[in-house]
Motif scaffolding. Sequence first.
Motif, PDB file in Angstrom:
ATOM      1  N   LEU A 177     -31.075  45.474  -1.025  1.00  0.00           N
ATOM      2  CA  LEU A 177     -29.679  45.157  -1.349  1.00  0.00           C
ATOM      3  C   LEU A 177     -29.125  46.278  -2.232  1.00  0.00           C
ATOM      4  O   LEU A 177     -29.653  46.515  -3.323  1.00  0.00           O
ATOM      5  CB  LEU A 177     -29.665  43.828  -2.109  1.00  0.00           C
ATOM      6  CG  LEU A 177     -28.363  43.115  -2.383  1.00  0.00           C
ATOM      7  CD1 LEU A 177     -27.655  42.750  -1.091  1.00  0.00           C
ATOM      8  CD2 LEU A 177     -28.620  41.865  -3.215  1.00  0.00           C
ATOM      9  N   PRO A 178     -28.075  46.972  -1.786  1.00  0.00           N
ATOM     10  CA  PRO A 178     -27.528  48.026  -2.654  1.00  0.00           C
ATOM     11  C   PRO A 178     -26.864  47.436  -3.895  1.00  0.00           C
ATOM     12  O   PRO A 178     -26.392  46.297  -3.866  1.00  0.00           O
ATOM     13  CB  PRO A 178     -26.513  48.732  -1.754  1.00  0.00           C
ATOM     14  CG  PRO A 178     -26.190  47.783  -0.667  1.00  0.00           C
ATOM     15  CD  PRO A 178     -27.366  46.864  -0.506  1.00  0.00           C
ATOM     16  N   ALA A 179     -26.804  48.221  -4.956  1.00  0.00           N
ATOM     17  CA  ALA A 179     -26.255  47.718  -6.219  1.00  0.00           C
ATOM     18  C   ALA A 179     -24.744  47.535  -6.139  1.00  0.00           C
ATOM     19  O   ALA A 179     -24.194  46.617  -6.731  1.00  0.00           O
ATOM     20  CB  ALA A 179     -26.615  48.678  -7.352  1.00  0.00           C
ATOM     21  N   VAL A 180     -24.074  48.416  -5.412  1.00  0.00           N
ATOM     22  CA  VAL A 180     -22.608  48.362  -5.356  1.00  0.00           C
ATOM     23  C   VAL A 180     -22.193  47.813  -3.988  1.00  0.00           C
ATOM     24  O   VAL A 180     -22.550  48.384  -2.954  1.00  0.00           O
ATOM     25  CB  VAL A 180     -22.006  49.766  -5.568  1.00  0.00           C
ATOM     26  CG1 VAL A 180     -20.488  49.716  -5.484  1.00  0.00           C
ATOM     27  CG2 VAL A 180     -22.450  50.327  -6.909  1.00  0.00           C
ATOM     28  N   ARG A 181     -21.459  46.722  -3.972  1.00  0.00           N
ATOM     29  CA  ARG A 181     -21.072  46.119  -2.695  1.00  0.00           C
ATOM     30  C   ARG A 181     -19.931  45.130  -2.915  1.00  0.00           C
ATOM     31  O   ARG A 181     -19.712  44.647  -4.025  1.00  0.00           O
ATOM     32  CB  ARG A 181     -22.270  45.404  -2.072  1.00  0.00           C
ATOM     33  CG  ARG A 181     -22.891  44.401  -2.989  1.00  0.00           C
ATOM     34  CD  ARG A 181     -24.235  43.914  -2.502  1.00  0.00           C
ATOM     35  NE  ARG A 181     -24.582  42.721  -3.273  1.00  0.00           N
ATOM     36  CZ  ARG A 181     -25.210  42.759  -4.439  1.00  0.00           C
ATOM     37  NH1 ARG A 181     -25.587  43.911  -4.943  1.00  0.00           N
ATOM     38  NH2 ARG A 181     -25.457  41.658  -5.105  1.00  0.00           N
TER      39      ARG A 181
END
Lengths: 155, 260
Positions: free
Chosen positions: A44-48
């Motif tokens: 899961l990317p940190a920025v979304r």
Amino acid sequence: MTALLSAHEIEVLLPAGWEGEIYRRPGGNGSTSFPVMHLTNFPLPAVRGDFGSGVVELMEPSSVFISLFEYGPQSVGKALFSRNSFPRAVTGEDFHPNRLHRIISGQLGFQRFLEESARAFCLYIVVGGRAKFGGLLGEINRVLPSISIATTRPV
Amino acid sequence: MAGLIAGESIALIMLGVLVLGLLRSHAAVLRKLHELGLDVGQDGSPNTRPTGPSPPTPHTDELINLRVGPGDGLNSATDITGRTLQGGTLAISMTNSKGLALVAFLSGGCSTCRDFWDSFRDPGKRVLPGSPRIVIVTRDESTESPGILRSLAPGDVQLVMSNAAWEEYRVPGAPYFVMVDCATGKKLGEGTTKSWSQLRDLIVQSFVDYGGDRFDNQSPLGPKDRESRADWELARNGILPGDPSLYNPAIGTFQDARNK
């Protein structure tokens, strides 16, 4: 190995290889924000964005992204939400490219507005491709029944 | 004259006794702080240390066994679950990609960690061969100040507060790093260094030594950036950061070139 993720009266038991976050964006200018849960079977990317911007672009055909987005109490009882309760399972027919918030070739989407424990939500699911669709449905249907939503405690 | 010399001698002896006494009391204070689980960095700032069962001694200045082959003698990495700085919860899996993960155990109060925090906030600086996913793990609010962590944490790197992870990974103290092969969930190496550049050089060198190119293009969070790729290509040919061949004497430093 499974992991229990719990916050803001939302709880989920994640199967091995899945990860997720339950968060609430900071409110500002008098606005109030409500909880959001993101689950993926890939990093899961940190920025979304709340509905997967920044995530869906990274998905492979074997990827799944689930977003459970809560609306405010003013939405509870409205027809859009009160028609449905939280689904414990989904089928292949529930998914279609037209249900994607952002059309990406090969991806399929699912969206349902629902009410659970006197709270209004949108459940949004994206699968990366059709090639392993059956297996991905199995994974999703292992995760959905483990999600529990409790009534929000009065502040 | 003789009296003056005798007086000076007595003064010097007294001064020596005084200095010895001060050193002894300073050592006693440091020993007591260490027993209480608090280290003091070079600038006097406290380094928080995990409490609980006696942890292994920190391995300073080297990233123990770091390699990009099978991590002989190292355990499998466990998934990490904990609180976020925004008051939510986050679960990170160590087995859901073909790429690498660098788990960085840091503290907001550790002076040695400051260089790592600064480097993680700079996307241009934190590039590594294999483009590992970086996950920062701190201890929870009972030990850490969320306010300080918020001022240090990069906005675009996952940060999770988890005492359980510190215990499961047997972290001896901050900073501490664990490299994980997420295809197998195996730890490839672990240890600590004093600076980001030192850690980066060790990882680059280990890629050269152990054939890390198999992790190229396996980054779980997007395509490799050009700088990382260039670093890796240079390292594969034996040119590591600081190599004199990277600097053209006719031009001088990068700053000189910019000024021309």
